[in-house]
Write a protein that holds these residues in place. Structure first.
Motif, PDB file in Angstrom:
ATOM      1  N   ARG A 154     -22.434  24.803 -65.921  1.00  0.00           N
ATOM      2  CA  ARG A 154     -23.993  24.641 -65.658  1.00  0.00           C
ATOM      3  C   ARG A 154     -24.767  25.801 -65.666  1.00  0.00           C
ATOM      4  O   ARG A 154     -25.874  26.139 -66.064  1.00  0.00           O
ATOM      5  CB  ARG A 154     -24.276  24.056 -64.092  1.00  0.00           C
ATOM      6  N   ARG A 188     -34.681  30.211 -63.718  1.00  0.00           N
ATOM      7  CA  ARG A 188     -34.362  29.043 -63.358  1.00  0.00           C
ATOM      8  C   ARG A 188     -35.529  28.366 -62.582  1.00  0.00           C
ATOM      9  O   ARG A 188     -36.037  27.266 -62.902  1.00  0.00           O
ATOM     10  CB  ARG A 188     -33.212  28.788 -62.753  1.00  0.00           C
ATOM     11  N   ALA A 212     -28.738  27.110 -71.164  1.00  0.00           N
ATOM     12  CA  ALA A 212     -29.516  27.118 -70.020  1.00  0.00           C
ATOM     13  C   ALA A 212     -30.471  28.199 -70.019  1.00  0.00           C
ATOM     14  O   ALA A 212     -30.214  29.334 -70.831  1.00  0.00           O
ATOM     15  CB  ALA A 212     -28.749  27.444 -68.526  1.00  0.00           C
ATOM     16  N   THR A 240     -26.780  23.338 -70.010  1.00  0.00           N
ATOM     17  CA  THR A 240     -27.274  22.380 -69.074  1.00  0.00           C
ATOM     18  C   THR A 240     -26.968  20.954 -69.479  1.00  0.00           C
ATOM     19  O   THR A 240     -26.825  20.037 -68.505  1.00  0.00           O
ATOM     20  CB  THR A 240     -28.896  22.546 -69.164  1.00  0.00           C
ATOM     21  N   GLU A 241     -26.740  20.554 -70.943  1.00  0.00           N
ATOM     22  CA  GLU A 241     -26.710  19.361 -71.133  1.00  0.00           C
ATOM     23  C   GLU A 241     -25.676  19.235 -72.452  1.00  0.00           C
ATOM     24  O   GLU A 241     -25.599  20.364 -73.430  1.00  0.00           O
ATOM     25  CB  GLU A 241     -27.803  18.498 -71.295  1.00  0.00           C
ATOM     26  N   PRO A 244     -25.308  15.388 -68.636  1.00  0.00           N
ATOM     27  CA  PRO A 244     -25.156  16.807 -67.944  1.00  0.00           C
ATOM     28  C   PRO A 244     -23.978  17.576 -68.054  1.00  0.00           C
ATOM     29  O   PRO A 244     -22.749  16.931 -68.223  1.00  0.00           O
ATOM     30  CB  PRO A 244     -25.539  16.541 -66.281  1.00  0.00           C
ATOM     31  N   ALA A 245     -24.109  18.793 -68.335  1.00  0.00           N
ATOM     32  CA  ALA A 245     -22.724  19.834 -68.461  1.00  0.00           C
ATOM     33  C   ALA A 245     -22.098  19.720 -67.196  1.00  0.00           C
ATOM     34  O   ALA A 245     -22.679  19.460 -65.992  1.00  0.00           O
ATOM     35  CB  ALA A 245     -23.358  21.089 -68.880  1.00  0.00           C
ATOM     36  N   GLU A 282     -20.223  20.920 -63.642  1.00  0.00           N
ATOM     37  CA  GLU A 282     -20.715  21.981 -62.640  1.00  0.00           C
ATOM     38  C   GLU A 282     -20.231  23.523 -63.076  1.00  0.00           C
ATOM     39  O   GLU A 282     -21.206  24.253 -63.147  1.00  0.00           O
ATOM     40  CB  GLU A 282     -20.340  21.673 -61.345  1.00  0.00           C
TER      41      GLU A 282
END
Length: 266
Positions: free
Chosen positions: A18, A151, A81, A22-23, A12-13, A15
């Motif tokens: 984010r 989202r 994202a 996302t990753e 995961p990326a 915080e």
């Protein structure tokens, strides 16, 4: 035939990144170029870093591709994202669907980082972005609200059978929901859901009877599932499981190395 997804390791990326990324994924340099790959449809936009070479952007892939590299190659991938494409790349996600372009050719803030990203060791990429990217991006209240709504829509779409039902759950019009998906993800809500179902079918293929898998992934019946799968993958699920697939196309330096066919935006 292996899929590119199965060769990628992801984390995961952080915080701080984010809202936009996302990753972080890495595909190791392969040694056996005789093995072709299936590139399963994916509704995300990805920044691809190839060792000391051009940094590319791979848009949403609406249908499968079957390819073989002409020489060993690996890459690092940054998955954007939902809703972050315009902020980072300066264009709506729909302009990137089924395309590969050079990051430096795009008008967004991330383009200014293309050369630095290409020169960085893989292990330094996230630290570099964490330090610099949040300072480069400005977001007003409306943009933030749209990104957060998108989202929520992405999180809910697998459990809501219709676009009308999803729009009602989110208290928006169907038109607004479609516009959000087109601009922020690059595909319609219906096609986004279709890609998600096909990816779930591939993950479970061979473990569950087809009729049960069709029900579990939200189809009316097995024939409906087969038609959707064939449309996105080019073959029915039984052929896919047997490895009876379309002939792969050779793509220099792996499937990531296509050059842009036209300037941006189109």
């Amino acid at each position: 035939m292996p899929t590119a997804d199965l060769t990628e390791s992801t984390v995961p990326a952080p915080e701080a990144l984010r809202p936009w990324i996302t990753e972080f994924g890495s595909i190791p340099t392969g040694t056996d170029t005789s093995v072709p790959y299936t590139h399963v449809p994916h509704a995300g936009t990805t920044i691809v870093l190839r060792d000391r070479r051009d940094t590319l952007v791979v848009g949403p892939q609406t249908r499968a591709a079957y390819s073989a590299a002409d020489k060993p190659a690996g890459c690092t991938r940054l998955r954007l994202a939902p809703g972050a494409t315009r902020q980072l790349l300066g264009v709506p996600a729909a302009d990137l669907a089924d395309r590969v372009v050079r990051l430096a050719d795009l008008p967004g803030v991330a383009a200014d980082l293309a050369h630095e990203l290409a020169a960085l060791p893989t292990e330094d990429v996230l630290r570099f972005l964490e330090a610099i990217l949040p300072q480069r991006i400005s977001e007003d209240q409306t943009q933030r609200a749209h990104r957060e709504l998108l989202r929520d829509a992405v999180a809910a779409i697998a459990t809501v059978p219709t676009v009308r039902g999803l729009a009602a759950d989110l208290a928006v019009s169907e038109r607004q929901l479609r516009n959000l998906f087109t601009a922020g993800i690059g595909v319609s809500p219906k096609h986004f859901a279709r890609i998600g179902r096909v990816r779930r079918i591939i993950a479970s293929a061979g473990q569950t009877p087809w009729s049960q898998l069709a029900t579990a992934t939200g189809y009316y019946d097995q024939s409906h599932m087969t038609a959707d799968f064939r449309m996105l993958m080019g073959v029915p699920p039984t052929s896919f499981l047997r490895g009876d697939l379309p002939a792969p196309r050779t793509r220099p330096q792996s499937h990531m190395s296509r050059v842009a066919r036209s300037s941006m935006p189109r």
